[in-house]
Design an enzyme around this catalytic site. Structure first.
Site, PDB file in Angstrom:
ATOM      1  N   LYS A  56       9.095   2.971  -6.542  1.00  0.00           N
ATOM      2  CA  LYS A  56       9.812   4.238  -6.702  1.00  0.00           C
ATOM      3  C   LYS A  56      11.281   4.053  -7.085  1.00  0.00           C
ATOM      4  CE  LYS A  56       6.996   7.767  -4.785  1.00  0.00           C
ATOM      5  NZ  LYS A  56       5.974   7.047  -3.995  1.00  0.00           N
ATOM      6  N   SER A  81       9.838  12.003   3.044  1.00  0.00           N
ATOM      7  CA  SER A  81       9.965  11.223   4.271  1.00  0.00           C
ATOM      8  C   SER A  81       9.606   9.786   3.974  1.00  0.00           C
ATOM      9  CB  SER A  81       9.027  11.780   5.342  1.00  0.00           C
ATOM     10  OG  SER A  81       7.722  11.848   4.819  1.00  0.00           O
ATOM     11  N   GLU A 207      -7.423   6.970  -5.521  1.00  0.00           N
ATOM     12  CA  GLU A 207      -6.947   7.838  -4.436  1.00  0.00           C
ATOM     13  C   GLU A 207      -7.676   7.535  -3.139  1.00  0.00           C
ATOM     14  OE1 GLU A 207      -6.128  12.265  -6.048  1.00  0.00           O
ATOM     15  OE2 GLU A 207      -8.207  11.611  -6.089  1.00  0.00           O
ATOM     16  N   GLY A 211      -8.297  12.465   0.211  1.00  0.00           N
ATOM     17  CA  GLY A 211      -7.361  13.245  -0.607  1.00  0.00           C
ATOM     18  C   GLY A 211      -7.678  13.106  -2.081  1.00  0.00           C
ATOM     19  N   ASP A 213      -7.860  15.114  -4.575  1.00  0.00           N
ATOM     20  CA  ASP A 213      -7.501  16.233  -5.449  1.00  0.00           C
ATOM     21  C   ASP A 213      -7.360  15.790  -6.900  1.00  0.00           C
ATOM     22  OD1 ASP A 213      -5.015  14.986  -4.178  1.00  0.00           O
ATOM     23  OD2 ASP A 213      -4.186  15.989  -5.931  1.00  0.00           O
ATOM     24  N   SER A 307       1.584  -1.271  -5.050  1.00  0.00           N
ATOM     25  CA  SER A 307       2.694  -0.332  -5.271  1.00  0.00           C
ATOM     26  C   SER A 307       3.849  -0.440  -4.276  1.00  0.00           C
ATOM     27  CB  SER A 307       2.160   1.104  -5.281  1.00  0.00           C
ATOM     28  OG  SER A 307       1.478   1.378  -4.077  1.00  0.00           O
TER      29      SER A 307
HETATM   30  C1  LIG Z   1       4.705   7.227  -3.950  1.00  0.00           C
HETATM   31  C2  LIG Z   1       3.784   6.089  -3.783  1.00  0.00           C
HETATM   32  C3  LIG Z   1       2.512   6.058  -4.405  1.00  0.00           C
HETATM   33  C4  LIG Z   1       1.980   7.209  -5.222  1.00  0.00           C
HETATM   34  O1  LIG Z   1       2.772   7.403  -6.383  1.00  0.00           O
HETATM   35  P1  LIG Z   1       2.690   8.765  -7.217  1.00  0.00           P
HETATM   36  O2  LIG Z   1       3.668   8.559  -8.326  1.00  0.00           O
HETATM   37  O3  LIG Z   1       3.043   9.886  -6.302  1.00  0.00           O
HETATM   38  O4  LIG Z   1       1.284   8.878  -7.696  1.00  0.00           O
HETATM   39  C5  LIG Z   1       1.725   4.925  -4.242  1.00  0.00           C
HETATM   40  N1  LIG Z   1       2.144   3.885  -3.498  1.00  0.00           N
HETATM   41  C6  LIG Z   1       3.345   3.866  -2.880  1.00  0.00           C
HETATM   42  C7  LIG Z   1       3.731   2.685  -2.082  1.00  0.00           C
HETATM   43  C8  LIG Z   1       4.217   4.975  -3.006  1.00  0.00           C
HETATM   44  O5  LIG Z   1       5.404   4.951  -2.394  1.00  0.00           O
END
Ligand SMILES: *Cc1c(COP(=O)(O)O)cnc(C)c1O
Length: 323
Positions: A56, A81, A207, A211, A213, A307
């Site tokens: 992010k 959060s 997903e 969840g 969706d 991620s």
């Molecule tokens: C925010 C986040 C996601 C999901 O990302 P989106 O862009 O909302 O689809 C996946 N893994 C981690 C660690 C995140 O912080």
């Protein structure tokens, strides 16, 4: 609805230039054990080693570095959060922009402290009686702050796409790509990068089962809203895709898959034991889906985006010891 302009690959390339020197080029790791288990070549793009511990930072940095002088002086506001809060707080500090983060009053103390530690002002709200989006919008209007949402923003999507751009520039074109899916910023950006660098690559969004969706939306052709899902994948507890992320996903992604919380725990344990990596539950989505369909992946070159790695240490210990 007003016309919107969707981001394209050149926006991802421009984002890469903007965040260079601020974001880490994260490692691409492989594991002999995984390759043998899959009978394939598997490449992990490890965003758990990104600054503040998740991808992010890429989107936040790309968005904030495009602020005008007036926007920089007034500041940024975000509601989150989780990882988006820390990403905005850190990017803002690096760029000298004041940041206000709207967080629930019962958010984990460690997360509030981390966000304050980056110099942001934290505004608390009661998650049961107050609407955080409304609070964020009110702050934006009253104080002239610019609101940066966690996923549904072209600059955020383009920034998130730089992780897969780096991955495929390092590995060359891949055959299959697995990407975690919450609101779709990461998946949409990844799809833009992948379609450009490996046009034939099969792209899966993943997903939590509870969840789904995104899967419902993808299959029905319209954005489906759900109640906040109960899952350990707290980074993917979003209720719906966005007006920017959904069309990009619809046009470029091959399918949306789901995995159970139990599969996520198994992956967390595996990644800790075999690859010595701390990965948060949401960060395991892509790997869990790939494992579930590994028999279909033999002989392929596979990319998996890990991620993030931000998980409370006591909670993590519980997951590792569990079952
Ligand atoms: C925010 C986040 C996601 C999901 O990302 P989106 O862009 O909302 O689809 C996946 N893994 C981690 C660690 C995140 O912080």
């Amino acid at each position: 609805m007003s016309e919107i302009t969707l981001p394209v690959y050149s926006d991802v390339a421009a984002a890469a230039g903007r965040i260079k020197g601020h974001a880490h080029q994260t490692p691409v790791l492989t594991s002999r054990t995984v390759n043998e288990e899959f009978g394939a070549e598997v490449f992990f793009k490890c965003e758990n080693y990104q600054r503040m511990g998740a991808f992010k930072f890429r989107g936040a940095m790309n968005a904030l570095s495009q602020f005008s002088d007036e926007q920089r002086a007034a500041g940024v506001v975000a509601f989150s959060s989780g990882n988006h809060a820390q990403a905005i707080a850190l990017s803002a500090r690096l760029l000298g922009i004041p940041a206000t983060i709207v967080m629930p009053s019962d958010a984990p103390a460690a997360k509030v402290a981390a966000t304050r530690g980056y110099g942001a002002t934290v505004v608390e709200y009661d998650r049961y009686t107050q609407d955080r989006e409304q609070i964020g919008r009110d702050l934006a209007t009253e104080r002239g702050l610019t609101l940066i949402p966690p996923y549904d923003h072209p600059h955020v999507i383009a920034g998130q796409g730089t992780a897969v751009k780096e991955l495929m520039e390092e590995t060359g074109p891949l055959d299959v790509l697995f990407v975690c899916l919450g609101g779709g910023g990461l998946l949409a950006g990844s799809a833009l990068a992948s379609r450009h660098l490996a046009p034939d690559c099969v792209i899966y969004g993943v997903e939590p089962e509870a969840g789904n969706d995104g899967q419902q939306s993808f299959r029905s052709g319209k954005i489906v809203h759900i109640e906040t899902p109960k899952t350990i994948a707290d980074g993917a507890q979003t209720q719906h895709l966005g007006q920017y992320t959904f069309p990009i996903i619809q046009q470029n992604v091959n399918d949306i898959l789901t995995v159970s919380d139990e599969e996520l725990v198994n992956c967390m344990q595996f990644l800790a034991e075999r690859m010595k990596m701390v990965v948060e539950p949401t960060g395991c989505l892509g790997f869990a889906a790939a494992r579930a369909m590994k028999n279909e992946l033999r002989g392929k070159r596979i990319g998996i985006v890990i991620s993030g790695g931000n998980v409370d240490i006591a909670r993590y210990a519980h997951f590792l010891a569990g079952n």
